[in-house]
Write an enzyme that holds these catalytic residues in place. Sequence first.
Site, PDB file in Angstrom:
ATOM      1  N   GLU A 249      30.332  40.308  23.226  1.00  0.00           N
ATOM      2  CA  GLU A 249      30.240  40.122  24.674  1.00  0.00           C
ATOM      3  C   GLU A 249      31.599  39.609  25.106  1.00  0.00           C
ATOM      4  O   GLU A 249      31.915  38.433  24.954  1.00  0.00           O
ATOM      5  CB  GLU A 249      29.115  39.139  25.000  1.00  0.00           C
ATOM      6  CG  GLU A 249      28.651  39.228  26.451  1.00  0.00           C
ATOM      7  CD  GLU A 249      29.318  38.210  27.330  1.00  0.00           C
ATOM      8  OE1 GLU A 249      30.247  38.617  28.077  1.00  0.00           O
ATOM      9  OE2 GLU A 249      28.954  37.027  27.297  1.00  0.00           O
ATOM     10  N   CYS A 283      32.821  35.108  32.606  1.00  0.00           N
ATOM     11  CA  CYS A 283      33.193  36.482  32.248  1.00  0.00           C
ATOM     12  C   CYS A 283      32.677  37.505  33.253  1.00  0.00           C
ATOM     13  O   CYS A 283      33.261  38.585  33.401  1.00  0.00           O
ATOM     14  CB  CYS A 283      32.707  36.811  30.842  1.00  0.00           C
ATOM     15  SG  CYS A 283      30.931  36.595  30.602  1.00  0.00           S
TER      16      CYS A 283
END
Length: 476
Positions: A249, A283
């Site tokens: 990720e 993010c």
Amino acid sequence: MLTDTKLFINGAWRPASDGARNEVHDPATGEVSGHHAVATREDMLEAVSAAERAFPLWRDTPAMERAAIMKRAAALLRERAAEVAAILTLEMGKPIAEAETELRSSADILDWFAEEARRVYGRVIPPRSPDVMQLALKQPVGPVAAFTPWNFPVSQLVRKVGPALAAGCTVVAKPPEDAPASPAAIAEVLSEAGLPAGVLNLLYGNPPDISNFLIPHPAIRKVSFTGSVPVGKQLASLAGRHMKRITMELGGHSPVLVFDDADIEDAARSIAAFKFRNAGQVCISPTRILVQRGIYDRFVRQLRKEVDKIVTGPGIDPATVMGPLVSQRRIEAVGTLIDEAVSEGATLLTGGERMDHSGFFYRPTLLENVPVKARILNEEPFGPVALLAQFDTIEEAVTEANRLAYGLAAYAYTTSIRISQILQNQVETGMLAINHTALGLPELPLGGVKDSGFGSEGGSEAVETYLFTKLVTQKS
């Protein structure tokens, strides 16, 4: 002062074998707030050996029992949310309200995966002969190496530990050295809830040393990493050389597409709140804000109003909306990107400078007219800065949204079903939110495409990556 954070190996907290430790700093003051142990090679070996020994026991523990332990841990985490949130804020900087939200969300994630532990199903495959039985069994892959970041130090650890434990895997995790004490709470609550020794181990130290030891180790069967694209690619390459499963990720540079039929006030309010959450150190933070030309000026005025309302200060102050960045290196990195963009012709609408505080504070920043070649428009800034641009047609907006190699999250504001359907089909992203920003719930898939990663850390998809399918065919 935060207490020293030790290593957690085989169910016990212990210092590094050579006594080494490093400082932890409070981002709001820059002062030393605690220390963490620095694992030696001997410590790493003990952690992996503990996970390897514990794996058969945990694998064979009935799913109902695994779920019960995880649920007890979730309850304990809720009881301690305020206490652990204060620790998280002191070592990472985010506002105390955001820290408490992270803790309660982490408890929800544990609960979610506890339930998923009871729903790991195989299947019976109809045979071609009546005297043959064919089964596809789901079994845990084995010990897992997990690497987690500092921006969500508790929830990112839970997103790896939760599905791994649900599947029956053991874990050797490396939480962030910038924020080591708050993720340690996860080991504490799981241990108190009855997790057997060795099922979860925590290592702190020099990140390259730990990754270069864990990933090639033959006992480790899967690698899960959350962090930057460059580091993720390095670890994925290392895992590939040793045929290890991966979940990655990685970073993003999320586009937001605001169409001329959008509710401008609602869009500006929700974008500002989500963009500057955790000082932009997220993010999936919306960064490239693309606004249709007919409403651009009105939207920018409204967005500036929302940004001007943001109260910046120490995260421990309940009035604070945006805290400091995590470290001096983040201040320097974000400031350099913004200064470069302005020198190349970008227009600074607000912010663009450090704040007059001790610690690592940077003003919420808006830029427009950013040159396409500017680094900030091509590299993830990971800080409190949003980039504004105009578009005329949906084709133009989609082209810009897809221009970068990132593909983690994207957002759009429109009341048009037609536009929504086009975006669903054409925007290259792992997650798309339309008219809101509610991503990251436990039941939702969480992951990206292209350079933003591989696999999911949310929803039922997350558990699948910790399982393999074993075929059993038997003739009577």
